[in-house]
Scaffold this motif. Structure first.
Motif, short mmCIF file in Angstrom:
data_model
loop_
_atom_site.label_atom_id
_atom_site.label_comp_id
_atom_site.label_asym_id
_atom_site.label_seq_id
_atom_site.Cartn_x
_atom_site.Cartn_y
_atom_site.Cartn_z
N GLY A 244 1.77 7.21 -2.38
CA GLY A 244 2.82 7.07 -3.37
C GLY A 244 3.45 5.69 -3.40
N ILE A 245 3.83 5.22 -4.61
CA ILE A 245 4.37 3.88 -4.77
C ILE A 245 5.49 3.90 -5.80
N SER A 246 6.53 3.05 -5.57
CA SER A 246 7.63 2.94 -6.51
C SER A 246 8.26 1.55 -6.33
N VAL A 247 9.07 1.11 -7.31
CA VAL A 247 9.63 -0.23 -7.31
C VAL A 247 11.13 -0.15 -7.60
N ASP A 248 11.94 -0.94 -6.85
CA ASP A 248 13.38 -0.91 -7.08
C ASP A 248 13.80 -1.96 -8.11
N ASN A 249 15.10 -2.07 -8.34
CA ASN A 249 15.62 -2.95 -9.39
C ASN A 249 15.32 -4.43 -9.13
N ASN A 250 15.11 -4.80 -7.88
CA ASN A 250 14.86 -6.20 -7.52
C ASN A 250 13.37 -6.53 -7.44
N GLY A 251 12.52 -5.56 -7.77
CA GLY A 251 11.08 -5.81 -7.70
C GLY A 251 10.48 -5.59 -6.34
N ASN A 252 11.26 -5.05 -5.37
CA ASN A 252 10.71 -4.72 -4.06
C ASN A 252 9.87 -3.44 -4.18
N VAL A 253 8.68 -3.43 -3.58
CA VAL A 253 7.73 -2.35 -3.75
C VAL A 253 7.77 -1.43 -2.53
N TYR A 254 8.01 -0.13 -2.77
CA TYR A 254 8.04 0.87 -1.71
C TYR A 254 6.71 1.62 -1.73
N VAL A 255 6.04 1.71 -0.56
CA VAL A 255 4.73 2.34 -0.49
C VAL A 255 4.66 3.29 0.70
N VAL A 256 4.07 4.46 0.48
CA VAL A 256 3.81 5.41 1.57
C VAL A 256 2.56 4.95 2.32
N SER A 257 2.67 4.83 3.65
CA SER A 257 1.52 4.53 4.50
C SER A 257 1.20 5.81 5.29
N THR A 258 0.26 6.59 4.77
CA THR A 258 0.03 7.94 5.30
C THR A 258 -0.47 7.92 6.74
N ASP A 259 -1.44 7.06 7.03
CA ASP A 259 -2.04 7.08 8.37
C ASP A 259 -1.09 6.59 9.46
N THR A 260 -0.09 5.76 9.09
CA THR A 260 0.89 5.30 10.09
C THR A 260 2.19 6.10 10.02
N HIS A 261 2.20 7.15 9.17
CA HIS A 261 3.38 8.03 9.03
C HIS A 261 4.64 7.20 8.76
N SER A 262 4.56 6.35 7.73
CA SER A 262 5.68 5.43 7.49
C SER A 262 5.82 5.10 6.01
N VAL A 263 6.94 4.42 5.69
CA VAL A 263 7.15 3.84 4.36
C VAL A 263 7.34 2.35 4.55
#
Length: 562
Positions: free
Chosen positions: A493-512
């Protein structure tokens, strides 16, 4: 240079030394009290404006140094040459500016100069310059703070990595020591059993020796002969026992040895912990200008929030109850939350407080979703198998229409009035809301289980096969690709905030992971310590600044982003 303003110019001309009390700018000299009276009464100077020496000396030094008479000819300036942008005395005009057509009387030039457009323009420019300098200073201060925060974050990561290494080394050390003790105990037990058998043989031999001595001393010849025959058989048996012991596997000399794992040896040979680099990018400060005496609109500089400044708070844990395979999620503007349950083939709707509200059965798998406010509808992709996009009315809880697709649709996002979708083997495809037409934005062999996000004129998609996040502009031109397998593995999963910072799910490392807008830096903001276990989906809601993250099985988390 201006005359000496501390002494009276008139008296000084008469070789009288008196302190001046006022200054006449037009005469360009100081006047004592007596001369001031004559100066004010004289027909030539009665209209001259004077100021007290106390006020005059408050002027800046560069103003005090300005002379109002020509240094070459020692005459007062009378005209101003616009062609050469300089003031002239009478003789200057004759000698140097006789051919200049744009000469103006100095009196006309200086009249109302303090309220002139030129004066006001310089005043505005100075205000703008001050704001520009302050903006630059604020930018550098922000960068300084960002560097400090990054240093703290990196130091924390180094310490955490060191602790992780120490914990892991302690764990494998305990394991191998336990193995050492177990091997020693096992071999010792076998040797002790053999020793017990040898002791029994040894005791039997000693008993035979004692029996032989007593027989020699006290038995008759016949008894001795018969005893000898019996002893020979027992000696033969003992000999066989000894031979049997010698052939026993436990008679081999056992030793303990340690072979250090090559990975551990290589780790010990590492000459550095890692590397710290300094990256640079263009300054985003926009300064104001005032050209050609036209007022320009003042546009403040907007500096994106550094990924190291982003903080998550007010964590809410959400129980998705019967969900077994969450693949997509979204926060609606009204605060409600929606989740795609892939295997159960339904859309789960929760209230803003995380309480279960209802479910919408789809009859096909549910992979990802996007909300488009114009129709107050939800678009849900099927993922593998059904090749459809459902358009759902969340209020009537019904499927309004279904868009058939020739290829498997996975991640989906809204770009203004059209849908943008990841299609297996095709790339990033633009789909009309009514399904009437499709258009390829980026054509390539799109892998399965890819997600897409749209922000401004940029499109972002995740590629689980090569563990990357790629950014294109809306026309399909590649802007950047981010890879970092240490922090980002099997992105979903991926999404972007108001400042253009990209949030991504890293499934194999159990992290965002957060990726900077230029795709050059990343930061892990959520990990397994925060409750993530095989996370699959996330969504950033730009109005409320909330981040929703969903594990594949039953649990999701809602955070405030600041």
């Amino acid at each position: 240079m201006a005359s000496n303003w501390t002494i009276c110019g008139v008296c000084n001309f008469r070789n009288i030394n008196k302190v001046s009390v006022v200054w006449c700018s037009e005469c360009d000299e100081g006047l004592c009290g007596e001369c001031r009276e004559h100066h004010g009464a004289s027909k030539l100077s009665r209209n001259h404006k004077t100021i007290s020496i106390t006020e005059y000396q408050k002027l800046p030094t560069n103003v005090l140094e300005i002379t109002q008479t020509c240094q070459k000819h020692k005459e007062h300036y009378q005209t101003f040459c616009k062609k050469h942008d300089c003031q002239c005395c009478r003789r200057c005009v004759i000698e140097t500016h006789n051919d200049c057509n744009d000469l103006t009387a100095i009196e006309d030039i200086v009249k109302n100069v303090k309220s002139s457009n030129a004066w006001l323009e310089v005043e505005q420019i100075l205000v703008q310059m001050l704001k520009n300098v302050q903006r630059i200073r604020n930018d550098r201060t922000e960068n300084l703070k960002c560097l400090q925060d990054q240093r703290v974050e990196i130091e924390r990561d180094i310490n955490q990595t060191r602790k992780m290494i120490n914990d892991h080394l302690d764990k494998i050390q305990d394991k191998i020591i336990k193995e050492l003790y177990a091997n020693e105990e096992n071999e010792s037990k076998r040797i002790k059993l053999l020793l017990s058998e040898i002791e029994d043989i040894e005791k039997g031999i000693s008993d035979l020796q004692g029996y032989q001595n007593i027989t020699r001393q006290n038995a008759s010849e016949l008894q001795t002969f018969l005893a000898l025959k019996k002893m020979e058989k027992e000696v033969s048996d003992k000999t066989e026992c000894i031979q049997s012991v010698l052939k026993n596997e436990d008679m081999k000399i056992k030793t303990l040895a340690l072979e250090v794992n090559k990975d551990v040896q290589n780790f010990c040979r590492a000459d550095c912990f890692g590397s710290v680099s300094v990256n640079s990018k263009s300054c985003k400060v926009v300064i104001e200008s005032n050209k050609n005496k036209e007022a320009q609109m003042m546009i403040p500089s907007l500096i994106s929030k550094c990924i190291y400044d982003i903080k998550l708070s007010n964590k809410m844990q959400i129980d998705l109850q019967s969900a077994v395979s969450v693949r997509g999620c979204a926060i609606l503007p009204n605060g409600k939350m929606m989740f795609c349950d892939y295997n159960n083939q339904n859309l789960i709707v929760l209230k803003s407080n995380g309480m279960h509200e209802f479910e919408i059965p789809l009859g096909t798998p549910a992979f990802d979703l996007a909300y488009f406010e114009r129709e107050s509808s939800i678009a849900v992709t099927s993922g593998y198998g059904s090749n459809v996009i459902h358009i759902i009315d969340p209020y009537s809880k019904t499927i309004k229409r279904t868009i058939q697709s020739s290829d498997t649709p996975y991640g989906i996002a809204l770009n203004k009035t059209v849908l943008v979708c990841c299609k297996l083997g095709k790339g990033i495809i633009e789909v009309q809301l009514n399904g009437a037409s499709e258009k390829a934005r980026v054509s390539f062999s799109m892998p399965s289980f890819s997600y897409v996000a749209v922000h401004g004129d940029n499109m972002y998609y995740t590629n689980k096969d090569n563990h990357s996040v790629t950014c294109y502009d809306i026309h399909g031109n590649l802007k950047w690709e981010f890879k970092d397998k240490q922090n980002l593995r099997y992105p979903q999963g991926i999404s972007v905030d108001n400042n253009g910072n990209v949030y991504v799910v890293s499934t194999d490392t159990h992290s965002v992971v957060i990726i900077s807008p230029d795709g050059k830096r990343c930061r892990t903001i959520l990990s397994i310590r925060d409750g993530l276990r095989v996370p699959r989906a996330l969504h950033f809601e730009p109005t409320s600044n909330k981040l929703l993250v969903a594990n594949e099985h039953k649990i999701a988390f809602l955070f405030d982003v600041s």
